[in-house]
Scaffold this motif. Structure first.
Motif, short mmCIF file in Angstrom:
data_model
loop_
_atom_site.label_atom_id
_atom_site.label_comp_id
_atom_site.label_asym_id
_atom_site.label_seq_id
_atom_site.Cartn_x
_atom_site.Cartn_y
_atom_site.Cartn_z
N ALA A 5 0.93 -1.29 0.05
CA ALA A 5 0.08 -0.11 0.14
C ALA A 5 0.90 1.33 0.03
N GLU A 6 0.24 2.25 -0.56
CA GLU A 6 1.13 3.63 -0.66
C GLU A 6 0.76 4.58 0.71
N THR A 7 1.68 4.48 1.55
CA THR A 7 1.45 4.86 2.86
C THR A 7 2.05 6.64 2.73
N TYR A 8 2.92 6.91 1.93
CA TYR A 8 3.60 8.04 1.98
C TYR A 8 3.88 8.42 0.49
N SER A 9 4.00 10.05 0.50
CA SER A 9 4.28 10.44 -0.95
C SER A 9 5.70 11.03 -0.55
N ILE A 10 6.38 11.36 -1.59
CA ILE A 10 7.77 11.98 -1.61
C ILE A 10 7.84 13.03 -2.46
N GLU A 11 8.35 14.11 -2.24
CA GLU A 11 8.12 15.19 -3.13
C GLU A 11 9.50 16.52 -3.00
N THR A 12 9.47 17.11 -4.09
CA THR A 12 10.57 18.08 -3.83
C THR A 12 10.35 19.26 -4.80
N ARG A 13 10.40 20.57 -4.49
CA ARG A 13 10.18 21.41 -5.39
C ARG A 13 10.91 22.72 -5.08
N GLY A 14 11.27 23.45 -6.21
CA GLY A 14 12.42 24.67 -5.94
C GLY A 14 12.58 25.38 -7.39
N SER A 15 13.24 26.28 -7.24
CA SER A 15 13.69 26.96 -8.48
C SER A 15 15.19 26.54 -9.14
N TYR A 16 15.52 27.07 -10.23
CA TYR A 16 16.88 26.85 -10.65
C TYR A 16 17.26 28.06 -11.71
N SER A 17 18.61 27.91 -11.95
CA SER A 17 19.21 28.97 -12.82
C SER A 17 20.07 28.01 -13.77
N GLY A 18 20.03 28.17 -14.91
CA GLY A 18 20.79 27.26 -15.75
C GLY A 18 20.13 26.32 -16.42
N SER A 19 20.69 25.02 -16.26
CA SER A 19 20.04 23.98 -17.03
C SER A 19 19.16 23.61 -16.09
N ARG A 20 17.62 23.30 -16.67
CA ARG A 20 16.46 22.73 -16.06
C ARG A 20 16.69 21.22 -15.89
N SER A 21 17.18 20.61 -16.96
CA SER A 21 17.37 19.40 -17.17
C SER A 21 18.49 18.60 -16.01
N ALA A 22 19.57 19.83 -15.69
CA ALA A 22 20.47 19.23 -14.95
C ALA A 22 20.06 19.28 -13.22
N ALA A 23 19.09 20.36 -13.13
CA ALA A 23 18.43 20.69 -11.71
C ALA A 23 17.57 19.40 -11.51
N ILE A 24 16.61 19.13 -12.42
CA ILE A 24 16.00 17.76 -12.11
C ILE A 24 16.47 16.71 -12.06
N ASP A 25 17.56 16.39 -12.78
CA ASP A 25 18.34 15.20 -12.77
C ASP A 25 19.13 14.82 -11.42
N ALA A 26 19.60 15.88 -10.77
CA ALA A 26 20.30 16.18 -9.53
C ALA A 26 19.23 15.44 -8.55
N PHE A 27 18.13 15.74 -8.55
CA PHE A 27 17.15 15.45 -7.53
C PHE A 27 16.63 13.93 -7.91
N SER A 28 16.50 13.75 -9.33
CA SER A 28 15.91 12.29 -9.45
C SER A 28 17.19 11.15 -9.23
N ASP A 29 18.28 11.38 -9.50
CA ASP A 29 19.26 10.58 -9.35
C ASP A 29 19.35 10.27 -7.71
#
Length: 290
Positions: free
Chosen positions: A54-78
């Motif tokens: 069962a799905e007991t918790y969710s996990i999330e992050t949000r923020g802002s970035y300068s420069g590469s959007r992909s690099a910012a998202i990849d850093a968290f996804s990793d």
């Protein structure tokens, strides 16, 4: 959402945190993640206790970035893999994303095999005694993982640790625990050999593995039981004679607690909050060789 912002969120299976906080922030090298309890948490926890996922918790992050959007998202996804592996190891439950939250900038078409496979494992075995310890240990796991994994094979050990605890018989549990110790022994050989440390056989390698982190030796009862099973086909033979299934469960519990000490040391998490394995959870398990 503005052009320079992002949101990543997923639902997690089978996460039970000591203290069961409604919200828990986890600081990581990339920034921070928030664990949020599902509104139906009590219902889902009961389902997990009854042998479901069962799905007991969710996990999330949000923020802002300068420069590469992909690099910012990849850093968290990793970081999501070590977060799930760490939570799984600390709770002895299969914690993994199953689906993404609405509006997440990263979504799963299919969750890959690097994550723990969702499986019913009951309420697990908690290593932390409270929420603060769980938070501290998980943050340490994620921070140390990138450097430690190639050396200590943490991804392999964490996955196989779950496989061991999803055992069908005591023999299965013993062989899976043995495999983890073999991985640790080979790591000791790889590190100790160039230093001219005596690591020529299995016993020497585990001795050095313990010495590396100032740990007690691997319990000899488990070693003797493992030798009987591998060489004689029974949990109780020449080296570990006259033992009942409960004795074998206790010996295995002691070995699992040693593995806990080792993994905690390699990832700089200090020591487990408790010795979380006893013979009791293994009592009544099937044994086909005794």
């Amino acid at each position: 959402m503005t052009r320079n912002s992002y949101f990543i969120g997923h639902r997690l299976t089978n996460l039970i945190i000591p203290g069961e906080p409604d919200v828990l922030d986890i600081a990581t090298p990339a920034g921070a993640w928030t664990l949020r309890k599902d509104p139906r948490y009590e219902e889902f926890k009961t389902a997990i206790e009854g042998g479901q996922c069962a799905e007991t918790y969710s996990i999330e992050t949000r923020g802002s970035y300068s420069g590469s959007r992909s690099a910012a998202i990849d850093a968290f996804s990793d970081e999501l893999i070590p977060l799930c592996l760490g939570a799984s190891f600390l709770t002895a439950m299969s914690v993994a994303p199953r689906r993404s939250l609405p509006h997440s900038d990263v979504t799963f078409l299919q969750v890959g095999p690097h994550f723990p496979r969702p499986r019913a494992m009951g309420l697990g075995f908690q290593s932390a005694v409270d929420t603060a310890m769980f938070k501290r240990n998980l943050e340490a796991f994620v921070a140390a993982y990138p450097a430690a994994d190639p050396i200590e094979k943490i991804r392999l050990v964490s996955h196989h640790f779950l496989d061991a605890l999803a055992f069908w018989s005591i023999e299965d549990l013993v062989l899976s625990t043995t495999t983890i110790l073999e991985i640790i022994a080979i790591t000791a050989k790889t590190i100790g050999g160039p230093l001219r440390v005596p690591v020529g056989n299995y016993a020497q390698r585990l001795t050095y593995a313990a010495t590396r982190f100032a740990l007690p030796p691997v319990p000899t009862d488990f070693r003797d039981m493992r030798n009987d099973l591998v060489h004689e086909g029974t949990l109780s033979g020449t080296g570990f004679p006259g033992k009942a299934a409960s004795d074998c469960g206790l010996a295995t519990a002691q070995a699992l607690d040693w593995i806990d000490l080792y993994v905690f040391a390699t990832l700089r998490m200090g020591k487990p909050g408790r010795a979380r394995f006893t013979a009791e959870p293994f009592r009544g398990a099937n044994s086909f060789s005794l």
